[in-house]
Design an enzyme around this catalytic site. Sequence first.
Site, PDB file in Angstrom:
ATOM      1  N   PRO A   1      -1.655  -8.589  -2.908  1.00 50.80           N
ATOM      2  CA  PRO A   1      -0.825  -7.449  -2.518  1.00 50.80           C
ATOM      3  C   PRO A   1      -1.654  -6.170  -2.496  1.00 50.80           C
ATOM      4  O   PRO A   1      -2.566  -6.006  -3.317  1.00 50.80           O
ATOM      5  CB  PRO A   1       0.244  -7.395  -3.613  1.00 50.80           C
ATOM      6  CG  PRO A   1      -0.385  -8.064  -4.790  1.00 50.80           C
ATOM      7  CD  PRO A   1      -1.300  -9.112  -4.237  1.00 50.80           C
ATOM      8  N   LYS A   2      -1.367  -5.305  -1.558  1.00 52.07           N
ATOM      9  CA  LYS A   2      -2.013  -3.992  -1.524  1.00 52.07           C
ATOM     10  C   LYS A   2      -1.155  -3.065  -2.394  1.00 52.07           C
ATOM     11  O   LYS A   2      -0.229  -2.421  -1.918  1.00 52.07           O
ATOM     12  CB  LYS A   2      -2.133  -3.473  -0.098  1.00 52.07           C
ATOM     13  CG  LYS A   2      -3.003  -2.233   0.037  1.00 52.07           C
ATOM     14  CD  LYS A   2      -3.196  -1.862   1.503  1.00 52.07           C
ATOM     15  CE  LYS A   2      -4.135  -0.661   1.620  1.00 52.07           C
ATOM     16  NZ  LYS A   2      -3.602   0.537   0.948  1.00 52.07           N
ATOM     17  N   VAL A   3      -1.494  -3.044  -3.666  1.00 53.57           N
ATOM     18  CA  VAL A   3      -0.707  -2.296  -4.644  1.00 53.57           C
ATOM     19  C   VAL A   3      -0.862  -0.803  -4.381  1.00 53.57           C
ATOM     20  O   VAL A   3      -1.969  -0.300  -4.152  1.00 53.57           O
ATOM     21  CB  VAL A   3      -1.145  -2.650  -6.077  1.00 53.57           C
ATOM     22  CG1 VAL A   3      -0.333  -1.871  -7.102  1.00 53.57           C
ATOM     23  CG2 VAL A   3      -0.993  -4.159  -6.311  1.00 53.57           C
TER      24      VAL A   3
END
EC number: 6.5.1.2
Length: 561
Positions: free
Chosen positions: A124-126
């Site tokens: 995930p691209k946090v």
Amino acid sequence: MKVWMAILISILCWQSSSWAVCPAWSPARAQEEISRLQQQIKQWDDDYWKEGKSEVEDGVYDQLSARLTQWQRCFGEETHRDAMMPPLNGAVIHPVAHTGVRKMADKIALSLWMRERSDLWVQPKVDGVAVTLVYRDGKLNKAISRGNGLKGEDWTQKVRLISAVPQTVSGPLANSTLQGEIFLKREGHIQQQMGGINARAKVADLMMRQDDSDTLNSLGVFVWAWPDGPQLMTDRLKELATAGFTLTQTYTRAVKNADEVARVRNAWWKTKLPFVTDGVVVRAAKEPESRHWLPGQAEWLVAWKYQPVAQVAEVKAIQFAVGKSGKISVVASLAPVMLDDKKVQRVNIGSVRRWQEWNIAPGDQILVSLAGQGIPRIDDVVWRGAERTKPTPPENRFNSLTCYFASDVCQEQFISRLVWLGSKQVLGLDGIGEAGWRSLHQTHRFEHIFSWLLLTPEQLQNTPGIAKSKSAQLWHQFNLARQQPFTRWVMAMGIPLTRAALNASDERSWSQLLLSTEQFWQQLPGTGSGRVRQVIEWKENAQIKKLGSWLAAQQITGFEP
């Protein structure tokens, strides 16, 4: 590989040019518009990095920054990306540079990038703020903000107060450098429903505060890179999880192609996560030695961001429409944007008064999202152009009893009446909408809203914009309309009653309806004194009586003498 990269660049350039058209500005105006937006973004940067405050949503900031870059490229100016970097009050050198991540435009671009690589993983691209964690002899030695990728600020004391960050590690991690994201902890965050909640700015605010409050425990960390770590991704994930960085192992998945990435991306978009995200990152397990890492030069990872829930769109024109009741509504014509796989080019502003309150002019940038049933709506005006010329709205001369007969001033309300009577709930004329009615009226110059009943198959066939095959179907629809019940025709004439009230009236002829008294109408469900006055005014109107006589001559059911 060079061939594939060339294809990829071509696709990205084509997409960029198709959606990001350069403004038709003079050099002087371009300089003014660019300068104004540049100053605003600089002000937002100063607020964000110096005070930890954000006066603008993260998504709006990102999109307006991209718009500025587009304008600069259009008019041959340097993009000056450094202006968007944080000021370096400290100058702590990163042991390993932060490379940043290149963004893929879509699934096709991602597929081309993945085709030349193996052992790929998705994370995930946090959405938070990037940090370097340096461990020496098993202890957290230093924490450094991302800064410009080469140097950042010393965040060590702050990070030591974040309980989610392990203070001691062992084994391969005892002397390591990690890169990750400090994020705002969330319980069951569903990105699709909740959006970004300005998480990035909230984290920055907490990290910039001078007081070391307990609020730092509302932060977590997601490690996404271990430079010079174990060669196998599985080994990296296992060691990180053992040390306490469990989220990395939980949310790192092996993928073979873009379809698999798309499935994971969609799942993370719709399911509960412990953090805010704005997309996914696909990375190759094989990375170069850390001494080769430089900002903007990472070829082993890319990002595929989510489509923003709200998009910044440029207003191209302001248009006015007159509805069948005579009310004037305002519509903004937009440079096309995509919202949830829907191409949006128009948005309804509302009444003239509402438009004046919004103060929207061509050239402004507005924030648009989808309301219920996928209808575009305006959320905010995020940027107003330097030169603002607003059109003059038409005079408010229309009402519910105007424009049954065609005239130059009645064009819009007349068309609205045609669209209404052709709708499913009225006469049910399938296969014709606003564009079709405009074409018929422009070609055959209707006298009134029922003139289409006189059109011949030959006339329909020779109408521009209507195919021969469709013209026959349309003529059939027009003839079928003659068989519609009396109440449908009365609705087409705009009687100010609900269908339920009209059906309850049991009116079955025009002559009977004209003779009905005020007392009769008051007995109908949902019909108060105000509505009764409207009905009386409607049935006594000269245009309505003329239409009734015309329909009688056409032997429409219920209108015959």
